[in-house]
Design an enzyme around this catalytic site. Structure first.
Site, short mmCIF file in Angstrom:
data_model
loop_
_atom_site.label_atom_id
_atom_site.label_comp_id
_atom_site.label_asym_id
_atom_site.label_seq_id
_atom_site.Cartn_x
_atom_site.Cartn_y
_atom_site.Cartn_z
N CYS A 332 3.40 -7.02 1.19
CA CYS A 332 2.43 -6.51 2.16
C CYS A 332 2.01 -7.63 3.12
CB CYS A 332 1.23 -5.88 1.45
SG CYS A 332 0.31 -4.74 2.49
N HIS A 428 3.39 -2.04 -2.89
CA HIS A 428 2.61 -2.59 -3.99
C HIS A 428 3.07 -1.94 -5.30
CE1 HIS A 428 -0.25 -4.74 -1.48
NE2 HIS A 428 -0.38 -3.67 -0.72
#
Length: 487
Positions: A332, A428
């Site tokens: 991310c 994630h």
């Protein structure tokens, strides 16, 4: 049936773990249970099936209660980012950005949002187990409070106060809280719990009785130190304050530098399940140690954290690591840092502008106001993964022609450098499944032996629930919950 709220004498006394354990224990008894936290502050969040976000602890507590996570379980979430500001998330969606000085005014009206969520959960559950935030003894924050006594009094919910004996001063903490809060707030507290006890319980009998005598509150039990708690996902930054001490008996060292705005670092938790892996979280002021893999975790202020990486000299360490033929993985915000540029034309993270990334991936990121929030699943390295996306911005460039993952719906995500050493993805939870970790560790010359992270967390919740059944009067807690106001 009712509701019960756990507040603490301070932060990190174990409220999140106790609420999770109670949710699992009550679910084991056949009750419909829901966790709830009126207001949370965390950079570690989870995505709900409906496309919202809540604090990581509430998602774990939902798992403990065996119910899907829902935005009502954490209606107000503050996510700290740069320049002493926080992103305000209400009912799972971004509502804006608040500076610290604006919080008193900014929370006006949020109590209505909080109570609406609570009453929806109350109508669908036999019992709602509620977690406070910080401590009710922070009387300087009492005016307009929605996280502790402000909520408890508005909702008519009985409160248990949790004291942490491991840090010392638990008698003073509990008795002192009784002394500083006002009488109406004190009337909401019906008892206390002692948490994280080590040693001979008989030695604390007089102290336990003294707390009951000086506060007028009943003690509902003493919970021992529970080693299984470390297997639950990390939510706050306390775990990051442990010193980075590489061991010498592990085959693989994986290093992750700790940036000021690091977020969703619970992505790293599955690596702790691997017996051959030494996960080293590198604090500021220390060089990145010799490692087989460097991971750049997420960030709530990617531009600022990229500058911090350079200020620490970690960019030099990372480049030297790559020159030695060793891989780097960005997740991310870490993925964004690895690219050529990070543009923030709307000033989402602070001052508008563009900063240079580390330049290890031929990609560029443009931050935007629309936040991607979704659960995802697919294949990476030929192995299944499940996880979620939670980011603001879009990343494009030549290296995205070599994606890291392919989703089940056919979309692709991520980028890999031409030499295959540097990769990044917005996903994630990428390392949660054992097969995916085995594929990663095989490239590092090791063999993955750990279980699926989900299975490990479930086993920990069962163990914690069993401990609470042994050491707390849960029948009495259920009876106490029935005194909650019914409106």
């Amino acid at each position: 049936m009712g509701a019960l709220m756990l507040q603490g004498t301070g932060s990190d006394v174990g409220k999140s773990v106790l609420v999770a354990g109670l949710c699992r224990a009550l679910s084991n008894r056949g009750l419909r249970v829901s966790p709830f936290k009126p207001q949370n502050m965390s950079t570690n969040a989870a995505v709900t099936p409906g496309g919202g976000e809540i604090g990581r602890a509430q998602a774990t507590q939902a798992l403990a209660a065996r119910v899907p996570p829902h935005t009502d379980m954490n209606p107000v979430l503050l996510k700290p980012q740069g320049d002493r500001t926080s992103q305000l998330v209400v009912h799972g969606q971004v509502r804006g950005t608040l500076r610290a000085a604006q919080w008193r005014e900014g929370r006006e009206g949020l109590l209505d949002d909080v109570l609406a969520s609570y009453h929806r959960l109350r109508g669908a559950a036999d019992i709602v187990v509620i977690e406070g935030a910080g401590s009710p003894a922070e009387i300087n924050l009492r005016d307009g409070d929605i996280a502790n006594m402000g909520f408890a009094r508005a909702a008519g919910v009985p409160v248990l106060l949790v004291g942490d004996i491991d840090r010392g001063g638990v008698i003073a903490s509990l008795v002192g809280t009784r002394a500083v809060i006002d009488l109406a707030d004190a009337a909401m507290i019906h008892g206390f719990l002692i948490n994280k006890f080590r040693g001979d319980l008989a030695l604390f009998a007089d102290g336990y009785a003294a707390i009951e005598r000086r506060t007028g509150w009943r003690g509902y039990g003493v919970v021992p130190w529970m080693a299984d708690a470390v297997r639950l996902p990390s939510e706050d930054g306390v775990v990051l304050q442990r010193p980075a001490i590489p061991t010498t008996d592990k085959r693989v060292t994986i290093a992750c530098p700790i940036t000021p705005h690091i977020a969703n670092f619970d992505d790293l938790d599955p690596l702790r399940l691997e017996p051959d892996v030494d996960l080293v979280l590198v604090p500021p002021g220390q060089p990145i140690p010799d490692a087989q893999l460097i991971i750049l975790a997420g960030s709530k202020a990617t531009s600022a954290d990229t500058a911090f990486v350079r200020a620490q000299g970690w960019d030099i360490d990372i480049r030297a690591h790559v020159r030695r033929g060793r891989p780097v993985l960005g997740l991310c915000g870490g993925y964004q840092m690895l690219g050529r540029t990070i543009a923030d034309p709307q000033g989402i993270e602070g001052a508008a502008g563009t900063v240079e990334g580390l330049g290890l991936l031929a990609v560029d990121t443009v931050l935007s106001g629309e936040k991607a929030l979704m659960e995802v699943a697919g294949l990476a390295d030929g192995e299944r993964f499940t996880g979620y996306e939670m980011h603001m911005g879009r990343t494009d460039g030549p290296d995205t022609a070599r994606p890291v993952v392919r989703f089940d719906d056919g979309r692709e995500d991520g980028a890999i450098s031409p030499n295959g050493l540097v990769s990044g993805s917005y996903v994630h939870g990428l390392l949660g499944l054992a097969g995916q970790r085995r594929a990663l560790l095989a490239r590092l010359g090791s063999e993955g032996k750990g279980p699926d992270h989900h299975a490990s967390v479930n086993a920990a919740l069962d163990a914690i629930a069993a401990e609470l059944e042994r050491h707390l009067d849960i029948d009495a807690l259920i009876t106490l919950s029935e005194t909650a106001r019914g409106d």
